[in-house]
Scaffold this motif. Structure first.
Motif, PDB file in Angstrom:
ATOM      1  N   VAL A 199       0.833  -1.201   0.000  1.00 17.33           N
ATOM      2  CA  VAL A 199       0.000   0.000   0.000  1.00 17.33           C
ATOM      3  C   VAL A 199       0.871   1.256   0.000  1.00 17.33           C
ATOM      4  CG1 VAL A 199      -1.731   1.305   1.296  1.00 17.33           C
ATOM      5  CG2 VAL A 199      -1.952  -1.168   1.069  1.00 17.33           C
ATOM      6  N   ALA A 200       1.856   1.317   0.884  1.00 15.18           N
ATOM      7  CA  ALA A 200       2.729   2.498   0.954  1.00 15.18           C
ATOM      8  C   ALA A 200       3.546   2.642  -0.323  1.00 15.18           C
ATOM      9  CB  ALA A 200       3.653   2.409   2.164  1.00 15.18           C
ATOM     10  N   ARG A 201       3.990   1.515  -0.873  1.00  9.72           N
ATOM     11  CA  ARG A 201       4.769   1.585  -2.112  1.00  9.72           C
ATOM     12  C   ARG A 201       3.903   2.095  -3.253  1.00  9.72           C
ATOM     13  NH1 ARG A 201       9.698  -1.047  -3.694  1.00  9.72           N
ATOM     14  NH2 ARG A 201      10.350   0.073  -5.538  1.00  9.72           N
ATOM     15  N   GLY A 202       2.667   1.656  -3.311  1.00  4.41           N
ATOM     16  CA  GLY A 202       1.751   2.131  -4.338  1.00  4.41           C
ATOM     17  C   GLY A 202       1.522   3.628  -4.235  1.00  4.41           C
ATOM     18  N   ALA A 203       1.346   4.131  -3.010  1.00  3.90           N
ATOM     19  CA  ALA A 203       1.125   5.562  -2.823  1.00  3.90           C
ATOM     20  C   ALA A 203       2.366   6.358  -3.221  1.00  3.90           C
ATOM     21  CB  ALA A 203       0.761   5.848  -1.367  1.00  3.90           C
ATOM     22  N   ALA A 204       3.536   5.907  -2.783  1.00  5.40           N
ATOM     23  CA  ALA A 204       4.777   6.621  -3.097  1.00  5.40           C
ATOM     24  C   ALA A 204       5.064   6.603  -4.594  1.00  5.40           C
ATOM     25  CB  ALA A 204       5.943   6.001  -2.326  1.00  5.40           C
ATOM     26  N   GLU A 205       4.844   5.475  -5.229  1.00 10.23           N
ATOM     27  CA  GLU A 205       5.105   5.374  -6.671  1.00 10.23           C
ATOM     28  C   GLU A 205       4.095   6.185  -7.476  1.00 10.23           C
ATOM     29  OE1 GLU A 205       7.708   4.177  -8.153  1.00 10.23           O
ATOM     30  OE2 GLU A 205       8.617   3.138  -6.457  1.00 10.23           O
ATOM     31  N   GLY A 206       2.870   6.302  -6.974  1.00 12.04           N
ATOM     32  CA  GLY A 206       1.874   7.138  -7.647  1.00 12.04           C
ATOM     33  C   GLY A 206       2.286   8.605  -7.658  1.00 12.04           C
ATOM     34  N   LEU A 207       2.786   9.084  -6.515  1.00 15.40           N
ATOM     35  CA  LEU A 207       3.268  10.465  -6.445  1.00 15.40           C
ATOM     36  C   LEU A 207       4.468  10.673  -7.357  1.00 15.40           C
ATOM     37  CD1 LEU A 207       2.955  11.093  -2.594  1.00 15.40           C
ATOM     38  CD2 LEU A 207       1.520  12.049  -4.412  1.00 15.40           C
ATOM     39  N   LEU A 208       5.359   9.690  -7.386  1.00 19.49           N
ATOM     40  CA  LEU A 208       6.531   9.778  -8.259  1.00 19.49           C
ATOM     41  C   LEU A 208       6.114   9.808  -9.727  1.00 19.49           C
ATOM     42  CD1 LEU A 208       9.557   9.802  -8.763  1.00 19.49           C
ATOM     43  CD2 LEU A 208       9.550   7.310  -8.497  1.00 19.49           C
ATOM     44  N   GLY A 209       5.140   9.007 -10.095  1.00 19.09           N
ATOM     45  CA  GLY A 209       4.655   8.988 -11.471  1.00 19.09           C
ATOM     46  C   GLY A 209       4.094  10.342 -11.886  1.00 19.09           C
ATOM     47  N   GLN A 210       3.361  10.984 -10.981  1.00 23.44           N
ATOM     48  CA  GLN A 210       2.830  12.321 -11.268  1.00 23.44           C
ATOM     49  C   GLN A 210       3.953  13.323 -11.479  1.00 23.44           C
ATOM     50  OE1 GLN A 210       0.190  13.349  -8.013  1.00 23.44           O
ATOM     51  NE2 GLN A 210      -1.490  13.438  -9.465  1.00 23.44           N
ATOM     52  N   ALA A 211       4.962  13.273 -10.622  1.00 24.38           N
ATOM     53  CA  ALA A 211       6.087  14.204 -10.738  1.00 24.38           C
ATOM     54  C   ALA A 211       6.851  13.965 -12.032  1.00 24.38           C
ATOM     55  CB  ALA A 211       7.007  14.061  -9.527  1.00 24.38           C
TER      56      ALA A 211
END
Length: 183
Positions: free
Chosen positions: A84-96
């Protein structure tokens, strides 16, 4: 007497069959997560090259570039099993990353840069591979979860400590937005 013995033997054989199915499903989910991890690592390795290429052109975009590096480091620091935390962090990275790729519109020389084009193509390919790995993992997690929750396999799963897997999902709705990249 033989009937009772036969029933006990069949029950044990069935329990072994179910247990082996649960182990197979758990291993498939772990292997699928490993596939996601590999793809995310590849993406993280490309990010510094992308940032360095863009830095030369987009000197006024320092905060955007620093944000990408900070989010990359944050995503890599998430503990290994925390889906779950990895998904959230990677989602933010993808946006950036989407914002960095969109910088090319503001800097025409950057669009023409061969390194930037190669990095952009590489990131697009990796994003596609991450999506495929995510679908594979979620399918493996679904199969394991069905076995863990279904009767009678849930009886064996409970006895041997099998548990459900979290899905690798985007939890923030804003992360679902596709970044606009125009050339």
């Amino acid at each position: 007497m033989y009937i009772i013995l036969a029933i006990v033997v069949l029950a044990v054989l069935y329990a072994v069959f179910v247990y082996n199915g649960l182990v197979r499903a758990r291993q498939m989910a772990e292997e699928a997560w490993s596939g996601i991890d590999v793809q995310l690592k590849r993406r993280a390795d490309v990010i510094p090259n992308l940032v360095e290429t863009v830095k030369g052109y987009a000197t006024h975009e320092k905060s955007t570039l620093e944000e990408v590096i900070a989010l990359r480091n944050k995503a890599q620091s998430v503990p290994a099993g925390d889906v779950v935390a990895r998904g959230a962090a990677e989602g933010l990275l993808g946006q950036a990353l989407g914002r960095v790729l969109a910088l090319a519109e503001a800097y025409p020389d950057l669009k023409a840069n061969q390194n930037f084009g190669e990095l952009q193509s590489s990131i697009e390919t990796m994003e596609s591979e991450i999506q495929m790995a995510r679908r594979y993992y979620n399918g493996a997690a679904r199969d394991l979860n069905v076995k863990v929750e279904s009767f009678p396999s849930n009886l064996v799963a409970g006895q041997f400590g099998f548990s459900k897997r979290e899905y690798f999902e985007i939890t923030n709705e804003a992360d679902r937005a596709v970044p606009t990249v125009k050339f």
